[in-house]
Scaffold this motif. Structure first.
Motif, mmCIF file in Angstrom:
data_model
loop_
_atom_site.group_PDB
_atom_site.id
_atom_site.type_symbol
_atom_site.label_atom_id
_atom_site.label_comp_id
_atom_site.label_asym_id
_atom_site.label_seq_id
_atom_site.Cartn_x
_atom_site.Cartn_y
_atom_site.Cartn_z
ATOM 1 N N ARG A 19 0.846 -1.180 0.000
ATOM 2 C CA ARG A 19 0.000 0.000 0.000
ATOM 3 C C ARG A 19 0.882 1.230 0.000
ATOM 4 N NH1 ARG A 19 -4.526 2.484 4.158
ATOM 5 N NH2 ARG A 19 -2.649 2.969 5.387
ATOM 6 N N LEU A 20 0.784 2.008 -1.043
ATOM 7 C CA LEU A 20 1.527 3.255 -1.137
ATOM 8 C C LEU A 20 0.697 4.382 -0.542
ATOM 9 C CD1 LEU A 20 2.935 3.031 -4.781
ATOM 10 C CD2 LEU A 20 3.844 2.046 -2.663
ATOM 11 N N SER A 21 1.372 5.316 0.097
ATOM 12 C CA SER A 21 0.729 6.500 0.655
ATOM 13 C C SER A 21 1.361 7.743 0.049
ATOM 14 C CB SER A 21 0.888 6.544 2.176
ATOM 15 O OG SER A 21 0.294 5.426 2.790
ATOM 16 N N CYS A 22 0.576 8.773 -0.070
ATOM 17 C CA CYS A 22 1.055 10.065 -0.566
ATOM 18 C C CYS A 22 0.499 11.126 0.363
ATOM 19 C CB CYS A 22 0.588 10.286 -1.997
ATOM 20 S SG CYS A 22 0.947 11.924 -2.642
ATOM 21 N N ALA A 23 1.355 11.657 1.199
ATOM 22 C CA ALA A 23 0.943 12.658 2.175
ATOM 23 C C ALA A 23 1.274 14.045 1.656
ATOM 24 C CB ALA A 23 1.638 12.413 3.505
ATOM 25 N N ALA A 24 0.338 14.946 1.834
ATOM 26 C CA ALA A 24 0.523 16.306 1.343
ATOM 27 C C ALA A 24 0.693 17.282 2.488
ATOM 28 C CB ALA A 24 -0.668 16.717 0.500
ATOM 29 N N SER A 25 1.574 18.216 2.295
ATOM 30 C CA SER A 25 1.722 19.335 3.222
ATOM 31 C C SER A 25 1.486 20.617 2.444
ATOM 32 C CB SER A 25 3.105 19.341 3.863
ATOM 33 O OG SER A 25 4.103 19.474 2.877
ATOM 34 N N GLY A 26 1.185 21.682 3.160
ATOM 35 C CA GLY A 26 0.858 22.908 2.473
ATOM 36 C C GLY A 26 -0.629 22.974 2.236
ATOM 37 N N ARG A 27 -1.033 23.312 1.059
ATOM 38 C CA ARG A 27 -2.440 23.465 0.778
ATOM 39 C C ARG A 27 -3.156 22.127 0.737
ATOM 40 N NH1 ARG A 27 -3.278 27.510 -4.146
ATOM 41 N NH2 ARG A 27 -5.395 27.366 -3.356
ATOM 42 N N THR A 28 -4.428 22.157 1.079
ATOM 43 C CA THR A 28 -5.206 20.935 1.097
ATOM 44 C C THR A 28 -5.370 20.375 -0.306
ATOM 45 O OG1 THR A 28 -7.319 19.971 1.701
ATOM 46 C CG2 THR A 28 -7.357 22.232 0.915
ATOM 47 N N ASN A 77 -5.317 14.302 4.591
ATOM 48 C CA ASN A 77 -4.738 14.915 3.385
ATOM 49 C C ASN A 77 -3.786 13.942 2.689
ATOM 50 O OD1 ASN A 77 -5.109 17.289 1.920
ATOM 51 N ND2 ASN A 77 -3.241 18.238 2.703
ATOM 52 N N THR A 78 -4.251 12.712 2.553
ATOM 53 C CA THR A 78 -3.415 11.622 2.052
ATOM 54 C C THR A 78 -4.173 10.822 1.002
ATOM 55 O OG1 THR A 78 -2.216 11.455 4.155
ATOM 56 C CG2 THR A 78 -2.140 9.531 2.708
ATOM 57 N N THR A 107 -2.764 12.100 -18.404
ATOM 58 C CA THR A 107 -1.566 12.723 -18.964
ATOM 59 C C THR A 107 -0.779 13.461 -17.881
ATOM 60 O OG1 THR A 107 -2.807 14.705 -19.539
ATOM 61 C CG2 THR A 107 -2.611 13.012 -21.221
ATOM 62 N N THR A 108 0.526 13.333 -17.915
ATOM 63 C CA THR A 108 1.385 13.952 -16.910
ATOM 64 C C THR A 108 1.269 15.474 -16.922
ATOM 65 O OG1 THR A 108 3.252 13.929 -18.432
ATOM 66 C CG2 THR A 108 3.047 12.059 -16.938
ATOM 67 N N SER A 109 1.022 16.052 -18.068
ATOM 68 C CA SER A 109 0.976 17.511 -18.177
ATOM 69 C C SER A 109 -0.197 18.126 -17.423
ATOM 70 C CB SER A 109 0.928 17.934 -19.646
ATOM 71 O OG SER A 109 -0.217 17.399 -20.265
ATOM 72 N N SER A 110 -1.166 17.294 -17.036
ATOM 73 C CA SER A 110 -2.342 17.784 -16.315
ATOM 74 C C SER A 110 -2.135 17.872 -14.815
ATOM 75 C CB SER A 110 -3.538 16.871 -16.591
ATOM 76 O OG SER A 110 -3.861 16.867 -17.955
ATOM 77 N N TYR A 111 -0.968 17.484 -14.370
ATOM 78 C CA TYR A 111 -0.690 17.438 -12.937
ATOM 79 C C TYR A 111 0.365 18.480 -12.574
ATOM 80 C CZ TYR A 111 -3.539 13.299 -12.909
ATOM 81 O OH TYR A 111 -4.601 12.437 -13.032
ATOM 82 N N ALA A 112 0.034 19.284 -11.555
ATOM 83 C CA ALA A 112 0.857 20.451 -11.249
ATOM 84 C C ALA A 112 1.962 20.176 -10.235
ATOM 85 C CB ALA A 112 -0.045 21.566 -10.725
ATOM 86 N N TYR A 113 1.724 19.240 -9.350
ATOM 87 C CA TYR A 113 2.703 18.957 -8.296
ATOM 88 C C TYR A 113 2.992 17.461 -8.260
ATOM 89 C CZ TYR A 113 1.507 23.640 -6.719
ATOM 90 O OH TYR A 113 1.283 24.998 -6.651
#
Length: 124
Positions: A19-28, A77-78, A107-113
């Motif tokens: 199970r992979l997790s992706c935790a975000a910090s900063g903006r929600t 926020n994960t 598409t990768t170009s649609s993702y900002a971060y």
């Protein structure tokens, strides 16, 4: 600014799970689509799965349908990627990404971060 940190990768035998997790910090992340991509050695980064900002809509590449499940926890926020019945062909660096809108694309170009990636290795 948004920072994404993936975790949960590792070495697993074919047929196993991670199970992979992706935790975000900063903006929600709550109003944005999230995606998982992967990149194997010598290959281009490819789409794996996406989930809409509401969490209702999901979409997977054909090769992982029925084996992988993307989900999100708004309180933490994960975003998660549950990977079952892993195959050697799933070996890659897995990246999470935040979309620019509430609906994800392939598409990768649609993702900002983007996160820094986590290695998944499946042995035969």
């Amino acid at each position: 600014q948004v920072a994404l940190v993936e975790s949960g990768g590792g070495l697993v035998q074919a047929g196993g799970s991670l199970r992979l997790s992706c935790a975000a910090s900063g903006r929600t992340l709550s109003t944005y689509a999230m995606g998982w991509f992967r990149q194997a050695p010598g290959k281009e980064r490819e789409f794996v799965a996406t989930i809409s900002g509401s969490g209702v809509g999901t979409y997977y590449t054909d090769s992982v349908k029925g084996r992988f499940t993307i989900s999100r926890d708004y309180a933490k926020n994960t975003v998660y990627l549950q990977m079952n019945s892993l195959k050697p062909g799933d070996t890659a660096i897995y990246y999470c990404a935040r979309g620019a809108t509430t609906w994800g694309t392939t598409t990768t170009s649609s993702y900002a971060y983007w996160g820094q990636g986590t290695q998944v290795t499946v042995s035969s």
